[in-house]
Design a protein around this motif. Structure first.
Motif, short mmCIF file in Angstrom:
data_model
loop_
_atom_site.label_atom_id
_atom_site.label_comp_id
_atom_site.label_asym_id
_atom_site.label_seq_id
_atom_site.Cartn_x
_atom_site.Cartn_y
_atom_site.Cartn_z
N TYR A 200 0.86 -1.18 0.00
CA TYR A 200 0.00 0.00 0.00
C TYR A 200 0.90 1.23 0.00
O TYR A 200 1.51 1.57 1.01
CB TYR A 200 -0.91 -0.01 1.23
CG TYR A 200 -1.90 1.13 1.27
CD1 TYR A 200 -2.80 1.33 0.23
CD2 TYR A 200 -1.95 1.99 2.36
CE1 TYR A 200 -3.73 2.36 0.27
CE2 TYR A 200 -2.88 3.02 2.41
CZ TYR A 200 -3.77 3.20 1.37
OH TYR A 200 -4.68 4.23 1.41
N TRP B 118 0.72 4.17 2.71
CA TRP B 118 0.67 3.77 4.12
C TRP B 118 1.18 4.88 5.05
O TRP B 118 0.77 4.97 6.21
CB TRP B 118 1.49 2.50 4.34
CG TRP B 118 2.97 2.69 4.19
CD1 TRP B 118 3.70 2.61 3.05
CD2 TRP B 118 3.90 2.98 5.23
NE1 TRP B 118 5.02 2.84 3.29
CE2 TRP B 118 5.18 3.08 4.64
CE3 TRP B 118 3.80 3.18 6.61
CZ2 TRP B 118 6.33 3.36 5.36
CZ3 TRP B 118 4.94 3.46 7.34
CH2 TRP B 118 6.18 3.55 6.72
N LYS C 93 -0.21 -4.85 3.41
CA LYS C 93 -1.55 -5.03 3.98
C LYS C 93 -2.27 -6.14 3.21
O LYS C 93 -2.75 -5.93 2.10
CB LYS C 93 -2.34 -3.73 3.91
CG LYS C 93 -1.75 -2.61 4.76
CD LYS C 93 -2.62 -1.37 4.73
CE LYS C 93 -1.99 -0.23 5.53
NZ LYS C 93 -1.90 -0.52 6.96
N THR D 287 -14.21 -3.95 5.80
CA THR D 287 -15.12 -3.31 4.85
C THR D 287 -16.26 -4.28 4.54
O THR D 287 -16.05 -5.49 4.44
CB THR D 287 -14.38 -2.97 3.54
OG1 THR D 287 -13.54 -1.84 3.76
CG2 THR D 287 -15.34 -2.64 2.41
N VAL E 17 -11.37 -0.10 3.70
CA VAL E 17 -10.03 -0.42 4.18
C VAL E 17 -9.04 0.14 3.17
O VAL E 17 -9.41 0.81 2.21
CB VAL E 17 -9.84 -1.94 4.37
CG1 VAL E 17 -10.70 -2.45 5.52
CG2 VAL E 17 -10.15 -2.70 3.08
N ALA E 18 -7.76 -0.12 3.39
CA ALA E 18 -6.72 0.42 2.51
C ALA E 18 -6.90 -0.12 1.08
O ALA E 18 -7.05 -1.32 0.87
CB ALA E 18 -5.34 0.05 3.04
N THR F 145 -5.36 -1.28 -1.42
CA THR F 145 -4.20 -1.95 -1.98
C THR F 145 -4.56 -2.54 -3.35
O THR F 145 -5.74 -2.71 -3.67
CB THR F 145 -3.74 -3.09 -1.06
OG1 THR F 145 -4.80 -4.08 -1.00
CG2 THR F 145 -3.45 -2.59 0.34
N GLU G 143 -9.32 5.54 11.81
CA GLU G 143 -8.95 4.33 11.07
C GLU G 143 -9.94 3.98 9.97
O GLU G 143 -9.62 3.22 9.05
CB GLU G 143 -8.80 3.13 12.02
CG GLU G 143 -10.07 2.71 12.74
CD GLU G 143 -10.23 3.35 14.10
OE1 GLU G 143 -10.88 2.74 14.97
OE2 GLU G 143 -9.70 4.47 14.29
N TYR H 245 -8.90 5.95 5.06
CA TYR H 245 -8.85 5.18 3.82
C TYR H 245 -9.95 5.57 2.84
O TYR H 245 -9.87 5.27 1.65
CB TYR H 245 -8.94 3.69 4.13
CG TYR H 245 -7.80 3.18 4.98
CD1 TYR H 245 -6.48 3.41 4.62
CD2 TYR H 245 -8.04 2.48 6.16
CE1 TYR H 245 -5.43 2.95 5.40
CE2 TYR H 245 -7.00 2.01 6.94
CZ TYR H 245 -5.70 2.25 6.57
OH TYR H 245 -4.66 1.79 7.34
#
Length: 373
Positions: free
Chosen positions: A2, A5, A16, A46, A62-63, A65, A93, A97
């Protein structure tokens, strides 16, 4: 990997891994990653829901990626475009994202739980990556929501509750067809089961499985469970009662990178008491995290109980929280019972109830927050 990050430099940092699960066949999917600091890493989740008339609804990104994006694109190819991205909380958190994902899907509408803020400077939403032309606040009334929301969901927001030290707000959604309640932080479940995403790389669990800095830990199922219990307690209390924390200079002098190189070999506490009573006290049903019980929701009990009463009247067969174990088989009555800590009669026997010893740090923090306003 990612690449962004560094925007929120917490575990698992650049790498991730994403775990995809189909919770309701051809209808609801979850994407789990790990999130945390000091190897206190817990699942962050997610939820994606297929809408009746085509397209997708996404709750708490979420991230983004390449792995996550590939999984999401596969769903889009099959079920239609991503129409709605919802941030169900004001917590960093979940919010951090979402701005990235919003940029990747320029036709999706962005919905933020009320009460958003940023720290240390409270910036406008566009400065956080949310396009002003298509970013909206989750409505309080159903008549102000998109028609396809009302066709697919019931929804309700708790809060926002604001103070000098921050804010709390959570928008929850019930998918009508599957009777699935989707939440962020209001409830979770503590179990002996190690979440699958944590088992993919057990090193954070093994880091915490040590009683002392010199203990050498072998990767076994039992040691993973010990690590999970301790990670969960750190995540829910910050400072569990079973540890003794060392002074910073002592912890630095005692560091042993030859045993475990994480954090240059520092292990700043000893587990001097059995953590199992503290962990077991949190099992047995849905739990409102002790941090929320002690520092936030106890300030406005009437509003919180009214919210829980309303949600409990919905027909619910499963609950998907943003953290810990996924796909919880509980109903609306169970959800309501999780908030019984706010009632004069207290928590019924057999339900999760934090030990007073574990609440000590949070109680002391509560006093400080009250004094600060």
């Amino acid at each position: 990997d990612y690449g962004l990050w560094g925007v929120l430099p917490v575990g698992t940092y650049k790498t991730k891994k994403t775990l995809l699960a189909e919770v309701v066949a051809d209808t609801i999917w979850t994407f789990d990653q790990k999130f945390g600091i000091l190897n206190v890493q817990v699942p962050i989740r997610t939820v994606v829901v297929k809408l009746k008339n085509g397209g997708l609804f996404l709750y708490n990104p979420v991230a983004a990626t390449p792995e996550f994006m590939g999984m999401l694109e596969n769903l889009i190819k099959k079920h239609g475009p991503l129409k709605h991205i919802v941030v169900g909380s004001v917590a960093l958190e979940h919010k951090v994202y979402a701005g990235v994902l919003a940029q990747k899907f320029p036709r999706a509408e962005i919905w933020l739980a009320p009460g958003q803020y940023s720290f240390p400077v409270n910036l406008p939403n566009p400065f956080l990556g949310f396009p002003s032309s298509r970013t909206k606040i989750v409505p309080q009334r159903t008549e102000d929501a998109p028609d396809e929301w009302n066709e697919n969901f019931d929804f309700l927001t708790l809060g926002p509750f604001k103070s000098k030290d921050g804010a709390f707000s959570e928008s929850v959604f019930r998918h009508k067809e599957s009777k699935t309640l989707i939440v962020t932080d209001t409830v979770l479940e503590v179990t002996d089961e190690v979440p699958e995403i944590l088992a993919l790389d057990p090193s954070p669990l093994l880091y915490h499985a040590r009683d002392t800095i010199t203990q050498i830990i072998v990767d076994t199922p039992e040691n993973r469970k010990i690590g999970w219990r301790r990670v969960a307690l750190f995540g829910l209390y910050f400072t569990p009662s079973a540890i003794d924390i060392k002074d910073g200079d002592v912890a630095f002098k005692e560091r042993r990178p030859d045993i475990n190189s994480d954090f240059i070999g520092i292990y700043p506490w000893d587990w001097v008491r059995d953590e199992r009573p503290s962990f077991d006290a949190l099992k047995g049903g849905l739990l409102v995290a002790p941090i929320l019980q002690t520092l936030i929701l106890n300030r406005t009990p009437i509003q919180v109980l009214d919210f829980a009463d309303t949600v409990s009247k919905w027909e619910i067969e499963r609950i998907i929280p943003a953290h810990f174990i996924n796909d919880l088989k509980y109903n609306g009555e169970d959800y309501r019972k999780a908030f019984s800590f706010l009632e004069d009669k207290g928590v019924p026997a057999g339900l999760p109830k934090p030990l007073e010893a574990d609440l000590q740090f949070l109680r002391e923090s509560e006093v400080g927050l009250i004094e600060s306003g």
